[in-house]
Design an enzyme around this catalytic site. Sequence first.
Site, PDB file in Angstrom:
ATOM      1  N   CYS A  18      13.430   1.123  52.882  1.00 31.45           N
ATOM      2  CA  CYS A  18      14.089   2.434  52.891  1.00 31.45           C
ATOM      3  C   CYS A  18      13.571   3.212  54.101  1.00 31.45           C
ATOM      4  CB  CYS A  18      13.873   3.178  51.572  1.00 31.45           C
ATOM      5  SG  CYS A  18      12.151   3.528  51.169  1.00 31.45           S
ATOM      6  N   ASN A  21       9.398   4.551  52.617  1.00 32.11           N
ATOM      7  CA  ASN A  21       8.620   3.608  51.787  1.00 32.11           C
ATOM      8  C   ASN A  21       7.736   4.329  50.769  1.00 32.11           C
ATOM      9  OD1 ASN A  21       6.155   0.926  52.255  1.00 32.11           O
ATOM     10  ND2 ASN A  21       7.873   1.000  50.860  1.00 32.11           N
ATOM     11  N   CYS A  23       9.691   6.292  48.103  1.00 36.92           N
ATOM     12  CA  CYS A  23      10.568   6.543  46.932  1.00 36.92           C
ATOM     13  C   CYS A  23      11.359   5.281  46.551  1.00 36.92           C
ATOM     14  CB  CYS A  23      11.530   7.700  47.208  1.00 36.92           C
ATOM     15  SG  CYS A  23      10.717   9.294  47.458  1.00 36.92           S
ATOM     16  N   ARG A  24      12.409   4.968  47.322  1.00 39.97           N
ATOM     17  CA  ARG A  24      13.346   3.922  46.891  1.00 39.97           C
ATOM     18  C   ARG A  24      12.792   2.509  47.000  1.00 39.97           C
ATOM     19  NH1 ARG A  24      17.885   5.932  50.822  1.00 39.97           N
ATOM     20  NH2 ARG A  24      15.957   6.449  51.929  1.00 39.97           N
ATOM     21  N   SER A  25      12.247   2.137  48.177  1.00 37.95           N
ATOM     22  CA  SER A  25      11.833   0.728  48.320  1.00 37.95           C
ATOM     23  C   SER A  25      10.593   0.374  47.486  1.00 37.95           C
ATOM     24  CB  SER A  25      11.684   0.317  49.791  1.00 37.95           C
ATOM     25  OG  SER A  25      10.702   1.049  50.459  1.00 37.95           O
ATOM     26  N   ASP A 134      19.092   8.798  48.850  1.00 35.39           N
ATOM     27  CA  ASP A 134      17.728   9.286  49.086  1.00 35.39           C
ATOM     28  C   ASP A 134      17.413  10.411  48.094  1.00 35.39           C
ATOM     29  OD1 ASP A 134      15.396  10.359  50.037  1.00 35.39           O
ATOM     30  OD2 ASP A 134      16.055  10.433  52.133  1.00 35.39           O
TER      31      ASP A 134
HETATM   32  P1  4NP Z   1      12.442   6.977  50.751  1.00 36.40           P
HETATM   33  O1  4NP Z   1      12.547   8.583  50.646  1.00 36.40           O
HETATM   34  O2  4NP Z   1      13.093   6.603  52.068  1.00 36.40           O
HETATM   35  O3  4NP Z   1      13.232   6.514  49.573  1.00 36.40           O
HETATM   36  O4  4NP Z   1      10.979   6.649  50.696  1.00 36.40           O
HETATM   37  C1  4NP Z   1      12.107   9.455  51.643  1.00 36.40           C
HETATM   38  C2  4NP Z   1      10.774   9.779  51.740  1.00 36.40           C
HETATM   39  C3  4NP Z   1      10.333  10.665  52.703  1.00 36.40           C
HETATM   40  C4  4NP Z   1      11.255  11.245  53.556  1.00 36.40           C
HETATM   41  C5  4NP Z   1      12.589  10.920  53.462  1.00 36.40           C
HETATM   42  C6  4NP Z   1      13.008  10.020  52.500  1.00 36.40           C
HETATM   43  N1  4NP Z   1      10.821  12.193  54.517  1.00 36.40           N
HETATM   44  O5  4NP Z   1      11.679  12.760  55.205  1.00 36.40           O
HETATM   45  O6  4NP Z   1       9.608  12.412  54.659  1.00 36.40           O
END
Ligand code: 4NP
Length: 165
Positions: A18, A21, A23-25, A134
Amino acid sequence: MNKTESKQAGSVRVLFVCLGNICRSPTAEGVFRAQVKKAGLDDRIEIDSAGTGAWHVGNPPDKRATAAAAARGYDLSPLRARQAVSEDFEQFDYVLAMDEDNLHNLKRLKQGGKASPELFLEAYGSLSAREVPDPYYGGDEGFELVLDLIEDAGRGLLRAIQKQL
Ligand code: 4NP
């Protein structure tokens, strides 16, 4: 051929990717680890996750993701964020992106290697969604949707790998 060699010959490596790294992955890693363990294939399938961005490298998953996963019996607490690297395409058989942006960035990162990045839900999900949205800037319901989509596509991915093993 001894047992170790046959295991290596029949093993598969899966990388979930993602943006951050956190939340989703890592949720996909935790859910798929549990699905693989339940199927008795944890000695045949290796699982990891990474982000296309570097902001959260070394950090544990987001507390909201960890709590939502724990409520469904998945433990994300040992996981730590890392950034995807071009060598991942050599190391992994499956490189699975959570959304179109991640897929685009992975295609730019790839220099060679056996794995072709794919959209996780498009390739293995049975629901209508193509992307795992997201959840970072939204509410708790976003983390539940992430889990619903990932549990479904994880089952599809496991079936696909079982056919190949
Ligand atoms: P992820 O979510 O891609 O599912 O881990 C996010 C985590 C952090 C951010 C964006 C999306 N950020 O902008 O810091």
